[in-house]
Write a protein that holds these residues in place. Sequence first.
Motif, short mmCIF file in Angstrom:
data_model
loop_
_atom_site.label_atom_id
_atom_site.label_comp_id
_atom_site.label_asym_id
_atom_site.label_seq_id
_atom_site.Cartn_x
_atom_site.Cartn_y
_atom_site.Cartn_z
N SER A 381 0.90 -1.01 0.17
CA SER A 381 0.13 -0.04 0.02
C SER A 381 0.84 1.17 -0.03
O SER A 381 0.43 2.46 -0.59
N ILE A 382 2.06 1.16 0.72
CA ILE A 382 2.83 2.35 0.53
C ILE A 382 3.54 2.40 -0.75
O ILE A 382 3.38 3.71 -1.41
N GLU A 383 3.91 1.61 -1.47
CA GLU A 383 4.24 1.53 -2.54
C GLU A 383 3.07 2.08 -3.74
O GLU A 383 3.71 2.88 -4.74
N SER A 384 2.05 1.68 -3.79
CA SER A 384 1.01 1.85 -4.72
C SER A 384 0.20 3.22 -4.21
O SER A 384 -0.41 3.76 -4.96
N ASP A 385 0.47 3.77 -3.00
CA ASP A 385 -0.13 4.96 -2.91
C ASP A 385 0.28 6.13 -3.77
O ASP A 385 1.50 6.69 -3.89
N HIS A 397 2.92 14.63 5.33
CA HIS A 397 2.04 13.86 4.80
C HIS A 397 1.32 12.72 5.35
O HIS A 397 1.72 12.17 6.39
N PRO A 398 -0.06 12.72 5.15
CA PRO A 398 -0.78 11.90 6.22
C PRO A 398 -0.30 10.45 5.92
O PRO A 398 -0.42 9.79 6.92
N LEU A 399 0.09 10.18 5.04
CA LEU A 399 0.81 8.72 4.76
C LEU A 399 2.06 8.51 5.59
O LEU A 399 2.12 7.43 6.32
N ARG A 401 2.57 10.06 8.71
CA ARG A 401 1.97 9.82 9.86
C ARG A 401 1.37 8.35 10.01
O ARG A 401 1.83 7.82 11.17
N TYR A 402 0.50 7.98 9.18
CA TYR A 402 -0.03 6.66 9.16
C TYR A 402 1.09 5.43 9.40
O TYR A 402 1.15 4.77 10.20
N VAL A 403 2.07 5.69 8.40
CA VAL A 403 3.16 4.54 8.28
C VAL A 403 3.99 4.44 9.74
O VAL A 403 4.31 3.53 10.12
N MET A 404 4.36 5.76 10.03
CA MET A 404 5.36 5.67 11.28
C MET A 404 4.53 5.30 12.63
O MET A 404 5.14 4.67 13.40
N ASN A 405 3.29 5.67 12.50
CA ASN A 405 2.48 5.21 13.98
C ASN A 405 2.42 3.63 14.01
O ASN A 405 2.52 3.15 14.93
N TYR A 406 1.99 3.24 12.57
CA TYR A 406 1.93 1.83 12.33
C TYR A 406 3.23 1.09 12.60
O TYR A 406 3.09 -0.12 13.42
N LEU A 407 4.28 1.55 12.34
CA LEU A 407 5.68 0.87 12.43
C LEU A 407 6.03 1.00 13.82
O LEU A 407 6.49 -0.02 14.47
N LEU A 477 7.46 9.33 -0.76
CA LEU A 477 7.73 10.71 -0.25
C LEU A 477 8.32 11.72 -1.12
O LEU A 477 8.30 12.50 -1.72
N ASP A 478 9.59 11.14 -1.95
CA ASP A 478 10.50 11.52 -2.87
C ASP A 478 9.63 11.96 -3.99
O ASP A 478 9.95 12.86 -4.92
N ARG A 479 8.86 10.92 -4.54
CA ARG A 479 7.80 11.09 -5.61
C ARG A 479 7.03 12.31 -5.31
O ARG A 479 6.33 12.84 -6.21
N LYS A 480 6.32 12.09 -4.19
CA LYS A 480 5.27 13.24 -3.92
C LYS A 480 6.20 14.65 -3.71
O LYS A 480 5.12 15.34 -4.11
N SER A 481 7.23 14.69 -3.40
CA SER A 481 7.81 15.99 -3.30
C SER A 481 7.81 16.61 -4.72
O SER A 481 7.88 17.91 -4.99
#
Length: 654
Positions: A381-385, A397-399, A401-407, A477-481
Amino acid sequence: MEENPPHKNNSLSKFSNSSVSLDSDKCNDHDAKHCENGDQISEDVDQFINVLSAIDDKSSGLSEVPDFIDTFSKIVEARITGYTSGEINRKFGKMAEEDSFFMESVRRISKLTNALGEFPSDKSINSSLNQTSVALQRAMAFLEEEFRTLLEDSGNDLDHSENFHKFSSFNSKNQQDNSNRCVIQREMDSGESDAYPAYSPETVTKLREIATTMISAGYETECCQVYYISRRTAIRNQMIKLECEISLNMDEVAKMLWETMETEISRWINAVKTCSETIFPGEKRLGESIFSGYPQIHRKMLSNIMRIVVIQLLDFAEATSMAKRSAEKLFKYLDMYEALQNLIPVISVESHSDELMSEVAAAVDRIGDSASSIFCDLENSIESDAARTPVPGGAVHPLTRYVMNYLKYACEYKDTLEKIFGKQTDLNKKCIPITKDLTSQELEKESESPHNFEALDNMTPFSIQVVTAMDLLDTNLDRKSKLYKDLSLRYVFLMNNGRYILQKVKGSTEIRQVMGDTWCRRRSTVVRKYHKNYQRETWNRVLQCLNHDGLMVNGKVNKQLLKERFKIFTTIFEEIHRTQSTWVVSDEQLQSELRISISAVLIPAYRSFVGRFRQYLDSGKQADKYIKYQPEDVEALIEGLFEGNTTSMARRRT
């Protein structure tokens, strides 16, 4: 001297004319010692059993059976009639001495029936054997009912006011019984008398005596069946009492919404913990006490009792593992995994059932497979977002926050996830990024990257999963930047997210242990790099306006060029301030670092420029026209950057 007939054994001769008169009314007396010649009959029966046992050749049969055998059978039946007469004082368990005599008599008639059954049938044998058998069957039926009653009615009625030392046991000379009573007494004295199952020491002693008598008489099946049904019901009642009963079938679980299933999983986890910590150890203690002389029977009974409970728990676990998988289910699955893991050693110690342990282990693996799949789904899901709208102001980015809290939460289950991923045989194929050998030039280049391209050979399976997720997040994130057209804002976005990731790792002991201090130092370097890139991209344009080059021509200041420089500075600074005051840096420390670094570069240069060239402007009013902001004004306005709102550009006068 006349010889005995061939079929007649000399050892039986002393019993040939034995006859004891018995008044049947006296047999209904409440105390066995008052029954006429009761003790003598018991002694005679014991001697007769010993004589029968000593006969090697039983094929010759018996000449006759003494009359006191029939009398003894009637005594036993009379005792049963007395117990079932309905009189309170005659109830079983009310008169210790009478109860003790009865139990001894039952054991005695059991031995007598077995001994008579070894001889060939004849009229005498058949008559006596029928009488002893009927008496034994009545006694077993009576004891079976008493056994059931004690198990069902006494489980939660431990009377703490009873004086333990006053109650009598059926077999006070038995050392094992005394030892068991001492253990129970210690539990009562230490305040553990409410522990499951709550039987009084007296009740446990009665249960043990009945079980021993029934099993020794060949009624093991009846005894075990009563015990199994009673304990199974008691366990169900205890689960209901603790509100952790699991009564759902697989179809019901499959149709559940996640919110409902989450509640049921919590109930299930409580049920497993209750079984592991309370019910199964309690059942073991009870079984060991009641079947103390028959360890194999105890283990078999405990295994059967545990199995019926565990299978129901496993059915729910299997149904849950087959449900549709989603990221939010991971932590409940991990809780289930840990609960089942804790159940395995309990089953191993308590029941010694390899088959049951294998079934629990298989359920653990199924839950583990579900958990690992969910975690790998997170990576997918990270890769495909592929969100195409940039976050306003370059914020976290919300992603992220979500991923880091998840990890972070996943790392709290580090030991469990290490076990799960350690079992994945195809881990290298599915989830581990390809490692590569880097040249010194490549290593230098990669050290400036947020990605983790170090060799992964020494990392644990779960650490690899976390690093993989981190790398995928960095790439995303690099792609989103690149969605930001403003290069400065692009670096703010990367800086914000990089700092958030770093602070999350530093703020969690569990995830920091997984990532390591080297990773933290490297991430700090990467964030500083973004900081420098932002500062260069934004403020170098401003500093160029304050360059002295070209202002002096033949020793004189070019006033027109000087005025243009001040105007350009004001225009660029106001544009930057207007734009970047709407940008967001939520981390207070990073926000402060940015402002300080900007002021450290800009304010000295601006103050020097104003101080040196202000005098060359024609008059005070003209100076104010071109020098719109004093150094103090610029410094104050810098303090308003990165707050996500437009700050007033009003200037301060000095």
